[in-house]
Design a protein around this motif. Structure first.
Motif, PDB file in Angstrom:
ATOM      1  N   ARG A  95       0.771  -1.234  -0.051  1.00 48.74           N
ATOM      2  CA  ARG A  95      -0.005   0.054   0.055  1.00 48.74           C
ATOM      3  C   ARG A  95       0.954   1.343   0.105  1.00 48.74           C
ATOM      4  NH1 ARG A  95      -5.153   1.769   1.303  1.00 48.74           N
ATOM      5  NH2 ARG A  95      -5.704  -0.428   1.755  1.00 48.74           N
ATOM      6  N   PHE A  96       1.925   1.386   0.745  1.00 46.70           N
ATOM      7  CA  PHE A  96       2.873   2.452   0.986  1.00 46.70           C
ATOM      8  C   PHE A  96       3.557   2.550  -0.396  1.00 46.70           C
ATOM      9  CE2 PHE A  96       7.089   4.252   1.661  1.00 46.70           C
ATOM     10  CZ  PHE A  96       6.977   5.189   2.463  1.00 46.70           C
ATOM     11  N   ALA A  97       3.850   1.594  -1.196  1.00 42.23           N
ATOM     12  CA  ALA A  97       4.405   1.628  -2.424  1.00 42.23           C
ATOM     13  C   ALA A  97       3.473   2.263  -3.521  1.00 42.23           C
ATOM     14  CB  ALA A  97       4.940   0.162  -2.903  1.00 42.23           C
ATOM     15  N   VAL A  98       2.413   1.771  -3.626  1.00 43.37           N
ATOM     16  CA  VAL A  98       1.452   2.282  -4.405  1.00 43.37           C
ATOM     17  C   VAL A  98       1.070   3.582  -4.293  1.00 43.37           C
ATOM     18  CG1 VAL A  98      -0.903   1.983  -5.246  1.00 43.37           C
ATOM     19  CG2 VAL A  98       0.515  -0.106  -5.123  1.00 43.37           C
ATOM     20  N   HIS A  99       1.041   4.045  -2.845  1.00 46.15           N
ATOM     21  CA  HIS A  99       0.618   5.422  -2.629  1.00 46.15           C
ATOM     22  C   HIS A  99       1.523   6.294  -2.994  1.00 46.15           C
ATOM     23  CE1 HIS A  99      -3.052   4.593   0.379  1.00 46.15           C
ATOM     24  NE2 HIS A  99      -3.255   4.074  -1.145  1.00 46.15           N
ATOM     25  N   GLY A 100       2.993   5.831  -2.810  1.00 39.86           N
ATOM     26  CA  GLY A 100       4.165   6.687  -3.007  1.00 39.86           C
ATOM     27  C   GLY A 100       4.103   6.995  -4.554  1.00 39.86           C
ATOM     28  N   LEU A 101       3.781   5.843  -5.451  1.00 39.81           N
ATOM     29  CA  LEU A 101       3.881   5.945  -6.819  1.00 39.81           C
ATOM     30  C   LEU A 101       2.610   6.987  -7.184  1.00 39.81           C
ATOM     31  CD1 LEU A 101       4.774   3.255  -9.463  1.00 39.81           C
ATOM     32  CD2 LEU A 101       2.988   4.574  -9.911  1.00 39.81           C
ATOM     33  N   ALA A 102       1.679   6.756  -6.618  1.00 36.07           N
ATOM     34  CA  ALA A 102       0.477   7.706  -7.062  1.00 36.07           C
ATOM     35  C   ALA A 102       0.559   9.099  -6.748  1.00 36.07           C
ATOM     36  CB  ALA A 102      -0.900   7.124  -6.323  1.00 36.07           C
ATOM     37  N   ASP A 103       1.368   9.342  -5.767  1.00 35.98           N
ATOM     38  CA  ASP A 103       1.755  10.752  -5.454  1.00 35.98           C
ATOM     39  C   ASP A 103       2.730  11.332  -6.376  1.00 35.98           C
ATOM     40  OD1 ASP A 103       0.396  10.609  -2.992  1.00 35.98           O
ATOM     41  OD2 ASP A 103       2.016  10.272  -1.728  1.00 35.98           O
TER      42      ASP A 103
END
Length: 150
Positions: A95-103
């Motif tokens: 989740r952290f990785a996906v949110h970082g990429l989304a940001d």
């Protein structure tokens, strides 16, 4: 997992990223067929490879691609690959990785993030649905094209 952070893939982290041990049965879902086929046409300058570290330990890897000129919409702003160490799964690393990429995608002006996955018992479908992707179609190989509005 209180000290999660993203760093660019580097000479010091590449071996750990390539050596992440997934849970049994997940290896077959690591790279969808569509990605292997399209990989030769994706602009390497558009790639965004990052490792997820918990303190000093590499616990995940995510590779995104940002190419507004890509002719295939599923590859314009996408998750190309995501792997989380088996023992770190279920702790928010993915989740952290996906949110970082989304940001990062938002900061580049993108409004949609896509990902392609294969269905299967040990596959990533439930994870992608849980973090906010919705199925929006299929590839010619029958893989799911998931979309997240940013």
């Amino acid at each position: 997992m209180a000290d999660l952070h993203l760093e660019p893939l580097s000479a010091t982290t590449v071996v750990a990223a390539n050596s992440l041990t997934l849970k049994p049965g997940q290896e077959q879902y690591a790279v969808p067929v569509s990605h292997a086929e399209a990989e030769q046409t994706i602009d390497p300058e558009a790639a965004w490879p990052r490792v997820v570290l918990d303190g000093d330990e590499v616990v995940g890897f995510i590779k995104g691609s940002f190419d507004e000129h890509e002719t295939r919409p599923e590859f314009r702003c996408c998750i190309w690959q995501i792997n989380v160490k088996g023992s770190a799964q279920g702790r928010g690393v993915g989740r952290f990785a996906v949110h970082g990429l989304a940001d990062e995608a938002r900061s580049r002006g993108f409004h949609r993030l896509t990902v392609i996955w294969e269905r299967g018992d040990a596959g990533p479908e439930q994870f992608f649905l849980h973090v906010g992707f919705r199925p929006e179609g299929e590839t010619r190989f029958g893989e799911v094209i998931g979309v997240m509005d940013l």
